[in-house]
Design an enzyme around this catalytic site. Structure first.
Site, PDB file in Angstrom:
ATOM      1  N   ILE A  78       4.954  -0.887   2.742  1.00  0.00           N
ATOM      2  CA  ILE A  78       3.937  -1.151   1.962  1.00  0.00           C
ATOM      3  C   ILE A  78       3.016  -2.470   2.368  1.00  0.00           C
ATOM      4  CG2 ILE A  78       3.460  -2.016  -0.464  1.00  0.00           C
ATOM      5  CD1 ILE A  78       4.082   1.171   0.081  1.00  0.00           C
ATOM      6  N   ASP A  79       3.823  -3.507   3.034  1.00  0.00           N
ATOM      7  CA  ASP A  79       3.421  -4.400   3.761  1.00  0.00           C
ATOM      8  C   ASP A  79       1.930  -3.892   4.807  1.00  0.00           C
ATOM      9  OD1 ASP A  79       4.173  -6.951   2.798  1.00  0.00           O
ATOM     10  OD2 ASP A  79       5.863  -6.889   4.059  1.00  0.00           O
ATOM     11  N   LEU A  80       2.325  -2.918   5.729  1.00  0.00           N
ATOM     12  CA  LEU A  80       1.681  -2.207   6.579  1.00  0.00           C
ATOM     13  C   LEU A  80       0.399  -1.401   5.682  1.00  0.00           C
ATOM     14  CD1 LEU A  80       4.168  -1.117   9.004  1.00  0.00           C
ATOM     15  CD2 LEU A  80       3.042  -3.221   9.253  1.00  0.00           C
ATOM     16  N   GLY A  96      -1.844  -3.939   4.511  1.00  0.00           N
ATOM     17  CA  GLY A  96      -2.749  -4.408   5.586  1.00  0.00           C
ATOM     18  C   GLY A  96      -3.774  -3.578   6.295  1.00  0.00           C
TER      19      GLY A  96
END
Length: 407
Positions: free
Chosen positions: A179-181, A184
């Site tokens: 989810i970070d990726l 981003g």
């Protein structure tokens, strides 16, 4: 710099992963990215270790591998934002750039005179992208957010992992901070869209991207399965909720992924596997029937796959044009001829480690090719360069800023 965004300048005020990943994407695309870090400590992810990089003599450095994953292509300057002089340096830099990326808690940068409205007043065309856990609005906007939390709260963990009733069952997070990726990537797309709009209208804007929103959007077909049925999807391991067979199978010496995305591929599989009776059986002849009779067809295919080795199955299925593949370790990934041929492993010189191996960008352009030239920076590596060449500070002014602990 080359690349489709080689005319764009970016100020990266973010740390850890989601927003730095977006800034790295922009750097890969050719943008000049200046990363602002805290003096002494730098980006939080510099402490996400071990492992650390090793220098050319095999000695462990203080450069974390985690930091290097999201910061190639950038220049690093250290600035103390808690001091008015540091805040002014950032405002001065903001006048020179096209894009600002930040992932501070809601309202934090505004306290320093560095919020969107503050920067818009000095650079009306700025594209200002804020990445937070929960967004700039809503009852939980002030909560801190992390990938793990978003995976759970956003429903992704409930559909990931083995079935609850089997050994090892229960909610699982994805093996990378997906989810970070994903956040981003959404931020990268939004920034490029805003730049395209600005090229037509001349207007900048504020972009609001959050981990939770991104996870909810990432539910994709699973969300639609819920909307269509009113029932929450459940984890089913390596199987697919809407396609059968689309899963892993044990072979006589390992395992294999089989992906029959349509009935034609299932028929081709049955031909090479010598089980055409399954393709002709009304219980299994269509995908809908196979989904309905998932357990029965899976049991039959389990027996079939145990009759050959993984290598034998890969050869047979490749010849038949049936999608399949091995389950590689990370080490094996970077031994794959296709991965190497596509330039997905690169090596760049590094200020501390001598050289560093990195994952290359997956984006390929015919007219504006991506060229990886700038490695992840050491902390504050480019402070003097940015102060003198971008902000036109004199040697004496730079020395004074250092003496005061501003940079």
């Amino acid at each position: 710099m080359s690349g489709p965004l080689s005319h764009i300048k970016v100020l990266d005020l973010s740390r850890v992963l989601a927003a730095p990943w977006a800034a790295q994407n922009l750097a890969d695309l050719g943008a000049d990215v200046i990363k602002v870090e805290r003096p002494v400590k730098g980006d939080d992810s510099r402490a996400f270790a071990p492992p650390f990089l090793k220098d050319t003599e095999g000695n462990v450095t203080r450069e974390s591998a985690y930091y290097c994953a999201a910061n190639r292509g950038k220049r690093s300057i250290t600035v103390d934002l808690s001091k008015p002089e540091g805040q002014q340096l950032v405002r001065d830099l903001a006048r020179e750039v096209d894009v600002i990326l930040e992932n501070y808690k809601v309202g934090d940068l505004a306290r320093y005179g560095l919020g969107y409205e503050d920067i818009k007043a000095i650079n009306p065309a700025i594209i200002y992208c804020s990445v937070t856990g929960f967004g700039q609005t809503g009852p939980e906007k002030d909560r801190p957010g992390y990938d793990f939390m978003a995976q759970g709260m956003g429903g992704l963990m409930s559909v990931t992992g083995e079935r609850d009733d089997l050994p090892g069952g229960g909610p699982q997070r994805v093996g990378v901070p997906i989810i970070d990726l994903t956040t981003g990537m959404y931020a990268s797309i939004a920034i490029c869209a805003a730049l395209a709009n600005r090229a037509v209208t001349g207007k900048g804007q504020w972009i609001d991207v959050s981990l939770l929103d991104s996870c909810v959007a990432f539910l994709a077909n699973q969300a639609m399965n819920y909307f269509a049925t009113g029932e929450s999807p459940k984890a089913i391991g390596n199987a697919h909720p809407n396609i059968v067979p689309y899963q892993t199978f044990k072979t006589s010496d390992g395992a294999l992924i089989l992906a029959c995305g349509n009935d034609n591929l299932f028929n081709k599989f049955c031909e090479v596997a010598d089980c055409m009776h399954l393709a002709k059986d009304p219980l299994y002849s269509t995908n809908g029937a196979r989904v309905k009779n998932r357990e029965a067809i899976t049991a039959l295919l389990n027996e079939i796959f145990l009759t050959r080795t993984t290598r034998e199955w890969v050869k047979l299925l490749d010849q038949a044009g049936v999608a399949n593949g091995p389950i590689n370790t990370v080490a094996q990934v970077f031994e794959e001829p296709q991965v190497l041929a596509r330039g997905m492993k690169i090596e760049l010189p590094h200020a501390v480690a001598g050289k560093v191996s990195l994952v290359g960008s997956p984006m390929k352009f015919s007219e504006t090719p991506i060229v990886h030239e700038v490695p992840p920076p050491a902390l504050g590596q480019h402070t003097d360069e940015i102060l003198t060449k971008v902000l036109k500070k004199t040697t004496e002014q730079v020395a004074a800023l250092k003496a005061q602990g501003i940079v």
